[in-house]
Structures are given as C-alpha cells and as structure tokens.
Motif scaffolding. Sequence first.
Motif, PDB file in Angstrom:
ATOM      1  N   LYS A   1      61.525 -54.541 -63.617  1.00  0.00           N
ATOM      2  CA  LYS A   1      61.472 -55.586 -64.646  1.00  0.00           C
ATOM      3  C   LYS A   1      60.101 -55.617 -65.316  1.00  0.00           C
ATOM      4  O   LYS A   1      59.992 -55.751 -66.540  1.00  0.00           O
ATOM      5  CB  LYS A   1      61.796 -56.946 -64.034  1.00  0.00           C
ATOM      6  CG  LYS A   1      63.273 -57.108 -63.673  1.00  0.00           C
ATOM      7  CD  LYS A   1      63.572 -58.490 -63.138  1.00  0.00           C
ATOM      8  CE  LYS A   1      65.065 -58.655 -62.859  1.00  0.00           C
ATOM      9  NZ  LYS A   1      65.379 -59.987 -62.286  1.00  0.00           N
ATOM     10  N   GLY A   2      59.044 -55.489 -64.523  1.00  0.00           N
ATOM     11  CA  GLY A   2      57.696 -55.468 -65.074  1.00  0.00           C
ATOM     12  C   GLY A   2      57.492 -54.292 -66.017  1.00  0.00           C
ATOM     13  O   GLY A   2      56.911 -54.436 -67.102  1.00  0.00           O
ATOM     14  N   THR A   3      58.010 -53.122 -65.610  1.00  0.00           N
ATOM     15  CA  THR A   3      57.895 -51.921 -66.442  1.00  0.00           C
ATOM     16  C   THR A   3      58.654 -52.086 -67.757  1.00  0.00           C
ATOM     17  O   THR A   3      58.198 -51.634 -68.817  1.00  0.00           O
ATOM     18  CB  THR A   3      58.405 -50.688 -65.671  1.00  0.00           C
ATOM     19  OG1 THR A   3      57.663 -50.562 -64.452  1.00  0.00           O
ATOM     20  CG2 THR A   3      58.241 -49.419 -66.480  1.00  0.00           C
ATOM     21  N   ALA A   4      59.824 -52.751 -67.686  1.00  0.00           N
ATOM     22  CA  ALA A   4      60.605 -52.996 -68.907  1.00  0.00           C
ATOM     23  C   ALA A   4      59.815 -53.875 -69.881  1.00  0.00           C
ATOM     24  O   ALA A   4      59.758 -53.588 -71.084  1.00  0.00           O
ATOM     25  CB  ALA A   4      61.939 -53.652 -68.560  1.00  0.00           C
ATOM     26  N   TYR A   5      59.188 -54.926 -69.354  1.00  0.00           N
ATOM     27  CA  TYR A   5      58.385 -55.803 -70.218  1.00  0.00           C
ATOM     28  C   TYR A   5      57.143 -55.073 -70.742  1.00  0.00           C
ATOM     29  O   TYR A   5      56.718 -55.287 -71.882  1.00  0.00           O
ATOM     30  CB  TYR A   5      57.978 -57.073 -69.472  1.00  0.00           C
ATOM     31  CG  TYR A   5      59.079 -58.108 -69.413  1.00  0.00           C
ATOM     32  CD1 TYR A   5      59.602 -58.660 -70.577  1.00  0.00           C
ATOM     33  CD2 TYR A   5      59.605 -58.524 -68.196  1.00  0.00           C
ATOM     34  CE1 TYR A   5      60.617 -59.601 -70.541  1.00  0.00           C
ATOM     35  CE2 TYR A   5      60.623 -59.474 -68.141  1.00  0.00           C
ATOM     36  CZ  TYR A   5      61.123 -60.008 -69.317  1.00  0.00           C
ATOM     37  OH  TYR A   5      62.133 -60.942 -69.280  1.00  0.00           O
ATOM     38  N   LEU A   6      56.580 -54.179 -69.924  1.00  0.00           N
ATOM     39  CA  LEU A   6      55.442 -53.366 -70.377  1.00  0.00           C
ATOM     40  C   LEU A   6      55.863 -52.503 -71.556  1.00  0.00           C
ATOM     41  O   LEU A   6      55.140 -52.395 -72.555  1.00  0.00           O
ATOM     42  CB  LEU A   6      54.933 -52.492 -69.218  1.00  0.00           C
ATOM     43  CG  LEU A   6      53.827 -51.481 -69.534  1.00  0.00           C
ATOM     44  CD1 LEU A   6      52.584 -52.164 -70.079  1.00  0.00           C
ATOM     45  CD2 LEU A   6      53.476 -50.664 -68.284  1.00  0.00           C
ATOM     46  N   GLY A   7      57.052 -51.901 -71.467  1.00  0.00           N
ATOM     47  CA  GLY A   7      57.573 -51.083 -72.558  1.00  0.00           C
ATOM     48  C   GLY A   7      57.795 -51.879 -73.832  1.00  0.00           C
ATOM     49  O   GLY A   7      57.698 -51.345 -74.935  1.00  0.00           O
TER      50      GLY A   7
ATOM     51  N   VAL B   1      52.256 -60.443 -70.823  1.00  0.00           N
ATOM     52  CA  VAL B   1      52.191 -61.653 -69.986  1.00  0.00           C
ATOM     53  C   VAL B   1      53.312 -61.638 -68.957  1.00  0.00           C
ATOM     54  O   VAL B   1      53.095 -61.859 -67.761  1.00  0.00           O
ATOM     55  CB  VAL B   1      52.258 -62.921 -70.861  1.00  0.00           C
ATOM     56  CG1 VAL B   1      52.328 -64.165 -69.983  1.00  0.00           C
ATOM     57  CG2 VAL B   1      51.042 -62.999 -71.785  1.00  0.00           C
ATOM     58  N   LYS B   2      54.537 -61.369 -69.408  1.00  0.00           N
ATOM     59  CA  LYS B   2      55.680 -61.325 -68.476  1.00  0.00           C
ATOM     60  C   LYS B   2      55.559 -60.135 -67.524  1.00  0.00           C
ATOM     61  O   LYS B   2      55.875 -60.249 -66.336  1.00  0.00           O
ATOM     62  CB  LYS B   2      56.992 -61.264 -69.255  1.00  0.00           C
ATOM     63  CG  LYS B   2      57.361 -62.591 -69.899  1.00  0.00           C
ATOM     64  CD  LYS B   2      58.711 -62.516 -70.585  1.00  0.00           C
ATOM     65  CE  LYS B   2      59.052 -63.864 -71.237  1.00  0.00           C
ATOM     66  NZ  LYS B   2      60.305 -63.795 -72.019  1.00  0.00           N
ATOM     67  N   ALA B   3      55.099 -59.008 -68.062  1.00  0.00           N
ATOM     68  CA  ALA B   3      54.914 -57.830 -67.207  1.00  0.00           C
ATOM     69  C   ALA B   3      53.919 -58.138 -66.098  1.00  0.00           C
ATOM     70  O   ALA B   3      54.146 -57.800 -64.924  1.00  0.00           O
ATOM     71  CB  ALA B   3      54.432 -56.648 -68.038  1.00  0.00           C
ATOM     72  N   GLU B   4      52.828 -58.810 -66.445  1.00  0.00           N
ATOM     73  CA  GLU B   4      51.806 -59.158 -65.444  1.00  0.00           C
ATOM     74  C   GLU B   4      52.392 -60.046 -64.354  1.00  0.00           C
ATOM     75  O   GLU B   4      52.110 -59.859 -63.164  1.00  0.00           O
ATOM     76  CB  GLU B   4      50.626 -59.854 -66.117  1.00  0.00           C
ATOM     77  CG  GLU B   4      49.503 -60.187 -65.143  1.00  0.00           C
ATOM     78  CD  GLU B   4      48.337 -60.907 -65.800  1.00  0.00           C
ATOM     79  OE1 GLU B   4      47.229 -60.869 -65.242  1.00  0.00           O
ATOM     80  OE2 GLU B   4      48.533 -61.518 -66.874  1.00  0.00           O
TER      81      GLU B   4
ATOM     82  N   LEU C   1      49.674 -50.523 -62.020  1.00  0.00           N
ATOM     83  CA  LEU C   1      50.440 -51.073 -63.143  1.00  0.00           C
ATOM     84  C   LEU C   1      49.993 -52.489 -63.482  1.00  0.00           C
ATOM     85  O   LEU C   1      49.931 -52.863 -64.658  1.00  0.00           O
ATOM     86  CB  LEU C   1      51.938 -51.042 -62.834  1.00  0.00           C
ATOM     87  CG  LEU C   1      52.590 -49.665 -62.971  1.00  0.00           C
ATOM     88  CD1 LEU C   1      54.089 -49.756 -62.756  1.00  0.00           C
ATOM     89  CD2 LEU C   1      52.329 -49.038 -64.325  1.00  0.00           C
ATOM     90  N   LEU C   2      49.662 -53.271 -62.471  1.00  0.00           N
ATOM     91  CA  LEU C   2      49.140 -54.614 -62.729  1.00  0.00           C
ATOM     92  C   LEU C   2      47.826 -54.516 -63.518  1.00  0.00           C
ATOM     93  O   LEU C   2      47.638 -55.226 -64.522  1.00  0.00           O
ATOM     94  CB  LEU C   2      48.909 -55.362 -61.415  1.00  0.00           C
ATOM     95  CG  LEU C   2      48.231 -56.735 -61.523  1.00  0.00           C
ATOM     96  CD1 LEU C   2      49.029 -57.683 -62.413  1.00  0.00           C
ATOM     97  CD2 LEU C   2      48.015 -57.345 -60.136  1.00  0.00           C
TER      98      LEU C   2
END
Length: 423
Positions: free
Chosen positions: A17-23, A28-31, A56-57
Amino acid sequence: MLINDNSLEFWRTLMEKGTAYLGQTDYVKAEDYFKRAVRIAHHLDVPLVKAFSLRLLATVQVKQGKTEIAEKGFREALQICEKVNNYKGMSEALAGLASVAVEKNNFENALHFYRRAIEVYPPESPPLRLAMLYSDLGQAYSALERWQEAQDTYRKAMNLCHKFNYPKGEGELSILIGEVHYRLEDKDQAILCIQHSCKVFAGSKEEVSLINSLQYYAFMMFELQRLEEALTALQRAVVLQMRNNLWEDVSESVYFMAKVLQGLGDLDEAQYYLELSIKCCPDHELSLALRLQSIGRLMVRKEEYGQAKKYFLESAAIFELLGDDLRLGECYEYLAFLLDALGEEEESEYYRKESKRMIAGYHAHSLNAVQRLAEYYERRKQYLDALQCYWQSIEIARDIGYETMDLERAVQRVSRKVRQKKH
C-alpha cells in the motif's frame, strides 16, 4: 512462528500500500504505511526486511524535505546491510544518502555516496538500476559544473539503457548529454543529441518525453536564430500537448511560439498564440502578468494603442501586487508612451514620473524582492516561474556588481526540478 507469519503478511500488505501511494506521489500516505511497516519489521527477526522498510520510509521523507530523519534511516539501513553483506541493499542505502545530500545542495557529498553506491552494486543485479545511478551521479557532476565527468557518466548510463532496451532512459540521457555539449558551447553536437532523443522517443511512442525533447530543440534553434526550425518543433510539441491534455504546458509552448513568430515578423499569428497562451494559463500571477505584458508590447508594434493600454494596465496591476518594481516601471514606461500617442498628455506625465520612481528604487531593493519571489514560487512547485525570477535575479546582481554563484546554483537546482517534473 505463526505470529511471525501473520506479522510478515501484514508487513507485506503495508509495504504494498505504501509503495502504491509512493507511485501516486502521495508521500504523506506512503509515509504513514511505511512507518507502520517499520514498526512491524522491528519485531521480525529478518534484517533485510527492516533495512528495506527503513529505505522506503526514508525515501518518502526525502521527498517531503525531512532530510535529517531520512538520513538517519538510510544510515541505519546501510549498517544492517553491511552486517549481512547485502551489497544491493548497501548500494540502495548509499544512493539514498546521496539523495539527501542533493536535497541539502551538498553535491560533493552526493558524488561520494553515488560513487560508493556504484562501486558496491552487484553485477548480477538489474543493469537499468545501475544506469539510473550513473545518471544521478552525472547530474551531481553537472550541478558542480564538472562537465566532462558529467558527460562521461551520462554516456555510461545511456549505453546501458541502449544495451538493455530501455529507449525512454536512452532518450532522456541523450538530452542530458546534449545539455552538457550546449554548456560547453558545442552547439552542433548538442543539436545532434537532441535530434537523437527525438528519434528515440518518436520510435518508442513516448509522447510526453518527445514533447520535452522538441522543446529543447526549439530553444536551441531559437538561440541560433534558426526560427523556422524552432517554429516547426514547437508546433509539433503543441499538437502532442493538446492530444495529452497538458494545457499548462500548451500555455508555455505557445507563449514561446509567439516570440518565434514575432522574430519572423508574423505579428497576427503571434497575437493569436499569445491570446491562446493567456487562455490556457493557470492561475499563476506572474505567468499571467508576463503574458499580458507581452501582448501589450505586441499591440504597440501593431500600433493598436488602445488595446495595448488595456493589457499594460492589467499586467501593471499584477506586478504591483507582486511588488515587482522593475516590471511595473516598464509597464508605466509603455503606458506613458501610449498615452502620449493617444494625446492624453497629463496622464502620460503621471506614468512617466511613476516609471522613473519605480526604476530608481528598483536597484535599492529589487534583487532581494525578486529572489524572495523566486523562492516563493519554488516552494509552491511553480518551477518555470521560479526559474524566470532566478534568471532575473542574476541579471540584476550582475548589473550592480554582486556575486551570482548562489543564484546560478539555484537556477541549476530548479532546472533539475523542472526536468524531474516533466519526466
């Protein structure tokens, strides 16, 4: 063991999920997801899981300008990978530390970390990731104006992209090499590089990247006063921008096209494209004011003084709001001339006096004001407006004998952000 299995599955879900938000560049959501993943990783007895989570963080924290905490995360990830001899992880952590150094404008440190990242990169790992590291190293050299080293490094990256069939990377690196040639006053070689990138992007259907290449090509042709070629490239770029609904970019391109058309003496066409640029212009005060000022000057050339007066008054109102005394003074100069031509002598004299007052006060405080405006636009990610203000700051600083090195570094920094935004 069941707890660990469940925890590992939960960790994997959070990372996905974090990677998806990073993409999606929702940092903020990815973090948030990566922070939760790091907490679980601390409880799992798997060093590389923890190192991967930390990297990634830290990556999303760099994107948000949280450099100190990101640096700590990358260093911790590096220590973990060194303990278990995971060279790919070491390389990624070192590249992360380099990105922190870039964010801090410490390019010497960035060189150190990128070189180390390349040195430890395992031969069996993906070659295109290595190409990216060479590209990043080249950009650090470019920021330090070490052009020959930048060019050599870019070529290593481009050769890897060509060898392993990544045309987008090959085309982008050809642009970067072209930029270096241009900086070194080797204009013919620069043009060949940009032409190569256009050919690569056209063949691979990379339309957004092709637009970028066409704009570089048009700029070079304009600088060389090969205006017909500049116009042809811009027309092609605008068609592609419209097809991809890139209306803010359309505004920039047709604004430039109007300058080319004025150079060719086609004032009616130039007027059409300036009006289109204003229509497509986003609600950025400086961008709109510059376009209004440009069309005002064009109306003067066409001797349509009533229309010219209207546009200069509109642009003057915005420049006054922004505190841009130089451009406000220029608008008042034009208004004084126009009002003379219209027989309005009393009002003309008012604007002539105001113009002198503005320009006289300009040297006293405008450098600081324009630089602050550039920083304001940079913070708002309005990079093209920021770039224009930084260039104006350099011109002012040179006029009054000030040092321009920091401003030139700012131009390089913002230019890099423009490229990253386009890619």
